[in-house]
Design a protein around this motif. Structure first.
Motif, PDB file in Angstrom:
ATOM      1  N   ALA A  46       0.846  -1.192   0.000  1.00  6.28           N
ATOM      2  CA  ALA A  46       0.000   0.000   0.000  1.00  6.28           C
ATOM      3  C   ALA A  46       0.879   1.239   0.000  1.00  6.28           C
ATOM      4  N   ALA A  47       0.373   2.304  -0.630  1.00 10.24           N
ATOM      5  CA  ALA A  47       1.130   3.554  -0.711  1.00 10.24           C
ATOM      6  C   ALA A  47       0.204   4.744  -0.537  1.00 10.24           C
ATOM      7  N   GLY A  48       0.777   5.817  -0.007  1.00 15.06           N
ATOM      8  CA  GLY A  48       0.062   7.077   0.159  1.00 15.06           C
ATOM      9  C   GLY A  48       1.011   8.113   0.712  1.00 15.06           C
ATOM     10  N   TYR A  49       0.475   9.283   1.025  1.00 17.51           N
ATOM     11  CA  TYR A  49       1.324  10.327   1.594  1.00 17.51           C
ATOM     12  C   TYR A  49       1.368  10.250   3.111  1.00 17.51           C
ATOM     13  N   ASP A  50       0.421   9.529   3.732  1.00 25.07           N
ATOM     14  CA  ASP A  50       0.413   9.316   5.174  1.00 25.07           C
ATOM     15  C   ASP A  50      -0.427   8.066   5.416  1.00 25.07           C
ATOM     16  N   LEU A  51       0.200   7.001   5.853  1.00 27.84           N
ATOM     17  CA  LEU A  51      -0.495   5.719   5.983  1.00 27.84           C
ATOM     18  C   LEU A  51      -1.187   5.542   7.338  1.00 27.84           C
ATOM     19  N   SER A  52      -1.264   6.598   8.135  1.00 23.25           N
ATOM     20  CA  SER A  52      -1.885   6.474   9.448  1.00 23.25           C
ATOM     21  C   SER A  52      -3.354   6.076   9.364  1.00 23.25           C
ATOM     22  N   TYR A  53      -4.090   6.671   8.444  1.00 21.27           N
ATOM     23  CA  TYR A  53      -5.535   6.458   8.390  1.00 21.27           C
ATOM     24  C   TYR A  53      -6.022   5.823   7.088  1.00 21.27           C
ATOM     25  N   HIS A  54      -5.301   6.008   6.002  1.00 18.36           N
ATOM     26  CA  HIS A  54      -5.758   5.507   4.707  1.00 18.36           C
ATOM     27  C   HIS A  54      -4.589   5.404   3.739  1.00 18.36           C
ATOM     28  N   HIS A  55      -4.850   4.766   2.614  1.00 19.83           N
ATOM     29  CA  HIS A  55      -3.909   4.770   1.502  1.00 19.83           C
ATOM     30  C   HIS A  55      -4.716   4.840   0.213  1.00 19.83           C
ATOM     31  N   GLY A  56      -4.058   5.208  -0.872  1.00 19.30           N
ATOM     32  CA  GLY A  56      -4.769   5.402  -2.132  1.00 19.30           C
ATOM     33  C   GLY A  56      -4.282   4.538  -3.269  1.00 19.30           C
ATOM     34  N   LEU A  57      -3.226   3.756  -3.039  1.00 16.83           N
ATOM     35  CA  LEU A  57      -2.666   2.918  -4.096  1.00 16.83           C
ATOM     36  C   LEU A  57      -2.289   1.570  -3.510  1.00 16.83           C
ATOM     37  N   GLU A  58      -2.601   0.515  -4.241  1.00 14.68           N
ATOM     38  CA  GLU A  58      -2.176  -0.836  -3.852  1.00 14.68           C
ATOM     39  C   GLU A  58      -1.552  -1.532  -5.055  1.00 14.68           C
ATOM     40  N   LEU A  59      -0.449  -2.200  -4.809  1.00 17.65           N
ATOM     41  CA  LEU A  59       0.109  -3.144  -5.772  1.00 17.65           C
ATOM     42  C   LEU A  59      -0.246  -4.519  -5.228  1.00 17.65           C
ATOM     43  N   VAL A  60      -1.043  -5.263  -5.965  1.00 17.97           N
ATOM     44  CA  VAL A  60      -1.526  -6.565  -5.522  1.00 17.97           C
ATOM     45  C   VAL A  60      -0.817  -7.641  -6.336  1.00 17.97           C
ATOM     46  N   PHE A  61       0.031  -8.414  -5.666  1.00 15.10           N
ATOM     47  CA  PHE A  61       0.775  -9.496  -6.303  1.00 15.10           C
ATOM     48  C   PHE A  61       0.037 -10.805  -6.044  1.00 15.10           C
ATOM     49  N   ALA A  62      -0.438 -11.439  -7.104  1.00 19.26           N
ATOM     50  CA  ALA A  62      -1.119 -12.725  -6.965  1.00 19.26           C
ATOM     51  C   ALA A  62      -0.072 -13.835  -7.055  1.00 19.26           C
ATOM     52  N   ASP A  63      -0.225 -14.840  -6.240  1.00 20.41           N
ATOM     53  CA  ASP A  63       0.672 -15.997  -6.208  1.00 20.41           C
ATOM     54  C   ASP A  63       2.138 -15.594  -6.049  1.00 20.41           C
ATOM     55  N   PRO A  64       2.478 -14.889  -4.949  1.00 22.99           N
ATOM     56  CA  PRO A  64       3.881 -14.502  -4.757  1.00 22.99           C
ATOM     57  C   PRO A  64       4.770 -15.734  -4.616  1.00 22.99           C
ATOM     58  N   LEU A  65       5.889 -15.716  -5.337  1.00 23.31           N
ATOM     59  CA  LEU A  65       6.831 -16.832  -5.337  1.00 23.31           C
ATOM     60  C   LEU A  65       8.096 -16.520  -4.548  1.00 23.31           C
ATOM     61  N   TYR A  66       8.492 -15.265  -4.579  1.00 17.75           N
ATOM     62  CA  TYR A  66       9.744 -14.828  -3.948  1.00 17.75           C
ATOM     63  C   TYR A  66       9.540 -13.385  -3.511  1.00 17.75           C
ATOM     64  N   VAL A  67       9.816 -13.088  -2.251  1.00 19.06           N
ATOM     65  CA  VAL A  67       9.622 -11.728  -1.757  1.00 19.06           C
ATOM     66  C   VAL A  67      10.817 -11.318  -0.912  1.00 19.06           C
ATOM     67  N   ARG A  68      11.457 -10.229  -1.316  1.00 17.29           N
ATOM     68  CA  ARG A  68      12.495  -9.568  -0.522  1.00 17.29           C
ATOM     69  C   ARG A  68      12.073  -8.106  -0.469  1.00 17.29           C
ATOM     70  N   CYS A  69      11.442  -7.750   0.654  1.00 19.72           N
ATOM     71  CA  CYS A  69      10.827  -6.435   0.750  1.00 19.72           C
ATOM     72  C   CYS A  69      10.755  -6.018   2.214  1.00 19.72           C
ATOM     73  N   PRO A  70      11.151  -4.791   2.541  1.00 13.38           N
ATOM     74  CA  PRO A  70      10.996  -4.340   3.924  1.00 13.38           C
ATOM     75  C   PRO A  70       9.517  -4.169   4.260  1.00 13.38           C
ATOM     76  N   ALA A  71       9.187  -4.240   5.550  1.00 14.74           N
ATOM     77  CA  ALA A  71       7.795  -4.102   5.989  1.00 14.74           C
ATOM     78  C   ALA A  71       7.252  -2.707   5.684  1.00 14.74           C
ATOM     79  N   ASP A  72       8.095  -1.686   5.827  1.00  9.96           N
ATOM     80  CA  ASP A  72       7.701  -0.346   5.394  1.00  9.96           C
ATOM     81  C   ASP A  72       8.925   0.358   4.822  1.00  9.96           C
TER      82      ASP A  72
END
Length: 176
Positions: free
Chosen positions: A75-101
């Motif tokens: 999820a992405a936005g300018y302030d994630l405290s209350y809402h976000h406006g963009l999602e990248l949805v990965f279906a069937d993830p096979l490999y993930v190297r990504c920080p939590a935020d």
């Protein structure tokens, strides 16, 4: 006259013998073949491969909004405290190297080494391979790499305090 002589005579006679001389058609330009990789090398990305292009907006704060079997949502936005406006949805993830935020990601085409490592780990080329560099809060940028079956981009306001928001669906009945 044997057939070879007839052909030669017709070629010499040209248009006078009832044959029309037509210019040879120009060959269609062929796309240059993609160079073959050296043995043991991972092939370079296909020419049509492009980094993720985000829509216009303020997408500097990012987090892993939800990760459940068969789906990873960033999820992405300018302030994630209350809402976000963009999602990248990965279906069937096979490999993930990504920080939590993370912040301010710069999406890019994966390197041949990254592609080779993912293919070695997964046993096959993924449907989608996304790479990025971002501010993970440390002194050096972090590298993100996500391989999945497919990727969908959603642009909509999602309230974070709404029941069921992390599921990506409408709020459901909560047993009490």
């Amino acid at each position: 006259m044997d057939p070879g002589q007839q052909r030669t005579t017709a070629q010499r006679a040209g248009p006078r013998a009832g044959l029309r001389a037509e210019p040879a058609p120009e060959p269609e330009p062929r796309p240059e073949p993609y160079p073959e990789p050296e043995p043991g090398a991972c092939p370079a990305p296909a020419p049509e491969e492009q980094p993720v292009e985000l829509p216009e907006g303020s997408w500097w704060d990012w987090d892993v909004f939800s990760w459940r079997p068969g789906e990873l949502r960033l999820a992405a936005g300018y302030d994630l405290s209350y809402h976000h406006g963009l999602e990248l949805v990965f279906a069937d993830p096979l490999y993930v190297r990504c920080p939590a935020d993370f912040h301010d990601p710069v999406f890019r085409v994966p390197t041949p080494e990254e592609r080779q490592a993912v293919e070695r780990q997964c046993g096959e080329p993924p449907g989608v391979l996304v790479a990025f560099e971002a501010d993970g809060g440390g002194s050096e940028p972090v590298t993100g790499l996500i391989a999945a079956g497919s990727l969908q981009m959603r642009v909509e306001l999602v309230l974070r305090h709404a029941p069921g928001a992390e599921s990506g669906g409408p709020p459901g009945h909560t047993p009490g």
